[in-house]
Design a protein around this motif. Structure first.
Motif, PDB file in Angstrom:
ATOM      1  N   MET B  40       0.772  -1.084  -0.009  1.00  0.00           N
ATOM      2  CA  MET B  40       0.048   0.031   0.029  1.00  0.00           C
ATOM      3  C   MET B  40       0.788   1.216  -0.029  1.00  0.00           C
ATOM      4  O   MET B  40       0.595   2.033  -0.756  1.00  0.00           O
ATOM      5  N   LEU B  41       1.743   1.396   0.898  1.00  0.00           N
ATOM      6  CA  LEU B  41       2.882   2.309   0.680  1.00  0.00           C
ATOM      7  C   LEU B  41       3.649   2.364  -0.588  1.00  0.00           C
ATOM      8  O   LEU B  41       3.714   3.862  -0.950  1.00  0.00           O
ATOM      9  N   SER B  42       3.791   1.570  -1.373  1.00  0.00           N
ATOM     10  CA  SER B  42       4.296   1.914  -2.531  1.00  0.00           C
ATOM     11  C   SER B  42       3.289   2.524  -3.589  1.00  0.00           C
ATOM     12  O   SER B  42       3.668   3.172  -4.383  1.00  0.00           O
ATOM     13  N   GLY B  43       2.174   2.095  -3.426  1.00  0.00           N
ATOM     14  CA  GLY B  43       1.033   2.657  -4.301  1.00  0.00           C
ATOM     15  C   GLY B  43       0.977   4.419  -3.648  1.00  0.00           C
ATOM     16  O   GLY B  43       0.865   5.030  -4.772  1.00  0.00           O
ATOM     17  N   ILE B  44       1.252   4.426  -2.400  1.00  0.00           N
ATOM     18  CA  ILE B  44       1.017   5.796  -2.071  1.00  0.00           C
ATOM     19  C   ILE B  44       2.369   6.672  -2.612  1.00  0.00           C
ATOM     20  O   ILE B  44       2.308   7.740  -3.020  1.00  0.00           O
ATOM     21  N   TYR B  45       3.460   5.964  -2.757  1.00  0.00           N
ATOM     22  CA  TYR B  45       4.747   6.548  -3.128  1.00  0.00           C
ATOM     23  C   TYR B  45       4.592   6.801  -4.700  1.00  0.00           C
ATOM     24  O   TYR B  45       5.221   8.072  -5.107  1.00  0.00           O
ATOM     25  N   SER B  46       3.972   5.899  -5.447  1.00  0.00           N
ATOM     26  CA  SER B  46       3.600   6.231  -6.759  1.00  0.00           C
ATOM     27  C   SER B  46       2.973   7.684  -6.978  1.00  0.00           C
ATOM     28  O   SER B  46       3.092   8.323  -7.881  1.00  0.00           O
ATOM     29  N   LEU B  47       1.632   7.355  -6.252  1.00  0.00           N
ATOM     30  CA  LEU B  47       0.906   8.629  -6.471  1.00  0.00           C
ATOM     31  C   LEU B  47       1.605  10.149  -5.998  1.00  0.00           C
ATOM     32  O   LEU B  47       1.542  10.875  -6.753  1.00  0.00           O
ATOM     33  N   LEU B  48       2.615   9.831  -5.081  1.00  0.00           N
ATOM     34  CA  LEU B  48       3.300  11.018  -4.520  1.00  0.00           C
ATOM     35  C   LEU B  48       4.010  11.525  -5.869  1.00  0.00           C
ATOM     36  O   LEU B  48       4.130  12.655  -5.922  1.00  0.00           O
ATOM     37  N   SER B  49       4.850  10.381  -6.354  1.00  0.00           N
ATOM     38  CA  SER B  49       5.797  11.078  -7.388  1.00  0.00           C
ATOM     39  C   SER B  49       5.137  11.603  -8.418  1.00  0.00           C
ATOM     40  O   SER B  49       5.655  12.473  -9.372  1.00  0.00           O
ATOM     41  N   ALA B  50       4.129  10.910  -8.772  1.00  0.00           N
ATOM     42  CA  ALA B  50       3.139  11.259  -9.945  1.00  0.00           C
ATOM     43  C   ALA B  50       2.655  12.713  -9.687  1.00  0.00           C
ATOM     44  O   ALA B  50       2.971  13.575 -10.561  1.00  0.00           O
ATOM     45  N   ALA B  51       2.197  13.128  -8.519  1.00  0.00           N
ATOM     46  CA  ALA B  51       1.813  14.550  -8.264  1.00  0.00           C
ATOM     47  C   ALA B  51       3.040  15.588  -8.239  1.00  0.00           C
ATOM     48  O   ALA B  51       3.175  16.752  -8.868  1.00  0.00           O
TER      49      ALA B  51
END
Lengths: 87, 205
Positions: B40-51
């Motif tokens: 789940m954290l890696s999904g959050i990491y991807s969303l953050l880097s996308a932002a």
């Protein structure tokens, strides 16, 4: 005004992060990930208005779709796992 | 050529907040032994880097990052996790100092390299002034596509993109082979009706 809204979204993101780090149960983490995705959608939309390019709103909408689909995928996956463990 | 001065904009605070959260998520992923939480954290990491990519004006890269990072790879990692344990084994401490030293040295070298990079948005930088400008000028007239990035990807370097598609297809086939045909059902070919019985028999470790 947009700056204040962005700051508020960042604060909400931090709160969701805290839940994702600490969350004792799996559902806490799933919910944290999902709400973090929602916050990302809002943040990207706000970023567009902040820099004077509201076209970013379309991208934000696409993010909302991705976030929805991935949460459904995770939950479906998880429900299968659950039914197997209970049996 | 005039010297380019980076203008200070308040967006830098947004970037700083995003990068700080990226850093925190990365540290949390390293420290957590709970694999589902790490996914789940890696999904959050991807969303953050996308932002963050959106903030850098690279919306196409950001979109790929969100679709692949937060969408597909989360599901792939979950399918992989079902084939293994749900918790990572406790790590034996010991060789950490050497690794830490190597990481710190590499990081310092990378920081040193950024000093020579052109400023963000500099119109005189090689990427903006040499061949790139030529494509920006000509693409609209030569290729009937409204988006320059699309016309470069799909037309000017179409063969290269086709090769990339082949690579991605091969990678996808390899992942499917590794995870197994029924990977979305936990790695076994079971029908939905008899899933529970099959799981009971196969689950004995």
């Amino acid at each position: 005004m947009f700056a204040a809204a962005t700051a508020a979204i960042i604060a909400a993101m931090v709160l969701a992060l805290v839940r994702a780090f600490a969350g004792p149960s799996l559902y806490d983490r799933i919910l944290a990930g999902n709400s973090f995705g929602t916050k990302t959608v809002l943040l990207i939309g706000l970023m567009g208005f902040l820099t004077g390019r509201p076209d970013f709103l379309d991208i934000a909408l696409l993010y909302a779709l991705i976030n929805f689909a991935s949460t459904i995928a995770i939950l479906r996956f998880f429900s299968y796992r659950r039914s197997r463990e209970e049996a | 050529m005039t010297e380019f001065e980076t203008v200070f904009s308040p967006i830098i605070f947004l970037d700083l907040a995003l990068l700080t959260m990226l850093f925190l998520v990365a540290i949390a992923m390293l420290r957590s032994r709970h694999l589902f939480g790490v996914v789940m954290l890696s999904g959050i990491y991807s969303l953050l880097s996308a932002a963050f990519f959106v903030s850098l004006d690279a919306v196409d890269v950001a979109f790929t990052e969100a679709a692949v990072g937060a969408g597909i790879s989360t599901v792939l990692m979950l399918s992989g996790m079902l084939l293994t344990a749900r918790r990572e084994k406790p790590k034996t401490p010991g060789r950490a100092p050497v690794a830490l030293l190597a990481v710190l040295a590499t990081g310092a070298a990378l920081f040193y390299a950024t000093i020579d990079m052109p400023a963000f948005g500099d119109p005189n930088s090689p990427a903006n002034s040499a061949v790139g400008q030529d494509y920006v000028d000509r693409a609209a007239g030569e290729i009937p596509m409204p988006n320059i990035v699309t016309s470069i990807l799909a037309s000017y370097r179409g063969f290269d993109t086709m090769g990339e598609v082949m690579v991605i297809f091969t990678a996808g086939v390899a992942v499917m082979l590794l995870l197994g045909v029924g990977s979305m059902r936990g790695g076994r070919r079971v029908s939905d009706i008899e899933a529970d019985d099959a799981a009971d028999n196969g689950k004995a470790e």
